[in-house]
Design a protein around this motif. Structure first.
Motif, PDB file in Angstrom:
ATOM      1  N   UNK A 120      39.617  43.885  47.445  1.00  0.00           N
ATOM      2  CA  UNK A 120      41.100  44.028  47.112  1.00  0.00           C
ATOM      3  C   UNK A 120      41.577  43.609  46.004  1.00  0.00           C
ATOM      4  N   UNK A 121      40.962  42.795  45.288  1.00  0.00           N
ATOM      5  CA  UNK A 121      41.161  42.350  43.865  1.00  0.00           C
ATOM      6  C   UNK A 121      41.064  43.551  42.817  1.00  0.00           C
ATOM      7  N   UNK A 122      39.812  44.221  43.166  1.00  0.00           N
ATOM      8  CA  UNK A 122      39.490  45.442  42.170  1.00  0.00           C
ATOM      9  C   UNK A 122      40.406  46.551  42.471  1.00  0.00           C
ATOM     10  N   UNK A 169      38.800  52.731  40.418  1.00  0.00           N
ATOM     11  CA  UNK A 169      38.247  51.618  41.550  1.00  0.00           C
ATOM     12  C   UNK A 169      36.743  51.492  41.570  1.00  0.00           C
ATOM     13  N   UNK A 170      35.990  52.638  41.755  1.00  0.00           N
ATOM     14  CA  UNK A 170      34.604  52.633  41.755  1.00  0.00           C
ATOM     15  C   UNK A 170      33.787  51.931  40.520  1.00  0.00           C
ATOM     16  N   UNK A 171      34.610  52.509  39.550  1.00  0.00           N
ATOM     17  CA  UNK A 171      33.941  52.039  38.191  1.00  0.00           C
ATOM     18  C   UNK A 171      34.070  50.720  38.062  1.00  0.00           C
ATOM     19  N   UNK A 172      35.098  50.083  38.389  1.00  0.00           N
ATOM     20  CA  UNK A 172      35.550  48.541  38.311  1.00  0.00           C
ATOM     21  C   UNK A 172      34.466  47.892  39.528  1.00  0.00           C
ATOM     22  N   UNK A 173      34.510  48.421  40.715  1.00  0.00           N
ATOM     23  CA  UNK A 173      33.783  48.068  41.632  1.00  0.00           C
ATOM     24  C   UNK A 173      32.138  47.571  41.038  1.00  0.00           C
ATOM     25  N   UNK A 174      31.644  48.533  40.450  1.00  0.00           N
ATOM     26  CA  UNK A 174      30.253  48.526  40.141  1.00  0.00           C
ATOM     27  C   UNK A 174      30.354  47.304  39.083  1.00  0.00           C
ATOM     28  N   UNK A 175      31.151  46.954  38.205  1.00  0.00           N
ATOM     29  CA  UNK A 175      30.921  45.660  37.702  1.00  0.00           C
ATOM     30  C   UNK A 175      30.884  44.488  38.480  1.00  0.00           C
ATOM     31  N   UNK A 176      31.262  44.442  39.589  1.00  0.00           N
ATOM     32  CA  UNK A 176      30.841  43.196  40.231  1.00  0.00           C
ATOM     33  C   UNK A 176      30.274  43.322  41.676  1.00  0.00           C
ATOM     34  N   UNK A 177      29.851  44.313  42.020  1.00  0.00           N
ATOM     35  CA  UNK A 177      29.051  44.620  43.171  1.00  0.00           C
ATOM     36  C   UNK A 177      27.616  45.280  42.633  1.00  0.00           C
TER      37      UNK A 177
END
Length: 281
Positions: A120-122, A169-177
């Motif tokens: 949700x934050x991403x 969102x995928x690019x950002x998600x891969x920085x935390x997942x």
């Protein structure tokens, strides 16, 4: 007295020959021009390919520097929370980042409530809303339970895209997942700010305080209820990104995942295995 002209058929033949010669000359000129254009394009293509190879090799050199950095003691090594370090080489510059994957949220073991909060934050600033990210989190949990095996690192990007998360969102998600933490807790000394801010009981202000303390070398404070999600366990997998920029402006990036295997008996250096490698561009 005016000289009579030659026979008419001979004049026509000469005119035909002249026109033929002109057309043949024009055809040869066009063929030579086309040949020169093709050769120029081949030369430019070959040069571009050579420049790309040089950029990739320089990025690999930066990767080797980062691997050597991993062998140093933690108090002497580069930061392992994704902060960039830039080195200058003969043909340009390389910026590399070392990220401790234990500082990310492992999609194979993450609690559903924390996965929902992180996604949700991403999603802020993208076309996805809280309802979408909640469904994506539920689908991730269903995938890992239904498939009978963990989600692999190689399929994480594709899975997030298939579940409807926008590309940004995928690019950002891969920085935390990640799939390389192997634990439900995250390393507080390496966790990205976006992930820290999504942890219940911590929030944006708490995340900023932890990032500032990390930069200054100050100890981690009491974390209250947020402490159940965080630890100080490091490793064993690190991701390394090396971004090379030639003096010509051409760029190349490589990414590797490295698993440490402890200290060797010779020289006390860290031993590691490269478990994943890709040329990003």
């Amino acid at each position: 007295m005016r000289r009579p002209l030659g026979p008419l058929p001979r004049r026509r033949a000469r005119g035909f020959v002249l026109i033929t010669v002109l057309w043949v000359g024009l055809g040869l000129l066009m063929a030579v021009s086309s040949f020169m254009v093709l050769k120029r394009q081949d030369a430019m293509s070959g040069r571009a390919e050579m420049e790309t190879s040089r950029a990739v090799e320089m990025a690999r050199s930066g990767l080797n520097v980062a691997l050597a950095d991993l062998a140093r003691p933690a108090d002497e090594a580069a930061p392992r929370d994704g902060r960039p370090l830039t080195i200058t080489m003969a043909e340009g510059q390389v910026t590399y980042r070392i990220q401790d994957e234990s500082g990310k949220l492992d999609v194979n073991v993450a609690p559903i409530q924390l996965l929902r909060a992180a996604l949700a934050a991403l999603a802020e600033g993208t076309s996805a809303d809280a309802f979408d990210t909640s469904n994506i989190a539920d689908a991730i949990v269903a995938r890992r339970e239904r498939a009978g095996g963990p989600i692999r690192a190689s399929e994480l990007r594709r899975l997030l895209s298939e579940l409807g998360l926008p590309r940004s969102g995928v690019d950002r998600a891969l920085t935390i997942l990640t799939t390389y933490n192997f634990d439900a807790e995250m390393n507080v000394t390496a966790a990205p700010r976006d992930l820290l801010a999504a942890i219940p009981g911590l929030g944006a202000s708490g995340a900023d305080d932890l990032i500032a303390r990390r930069a200054d070398g100050r100890p981690v404070p009491q974390l209250g209820s947020a402490g159940i999600w965080l630890s100080t366990r490091a490793g064993p997998v690190y991701s390394i990104e090396a971004d090379a920029v030639l003096t010509s402006g051409l760029r190349a990036k490589v990414r590797a995942y490295v698993m440490t295997r402890g200290l060797s008996f010779r020289g006390g250096l860290m031993r590691y295995d490269i478990v994943g490698y890709e040329i990003v561009r």
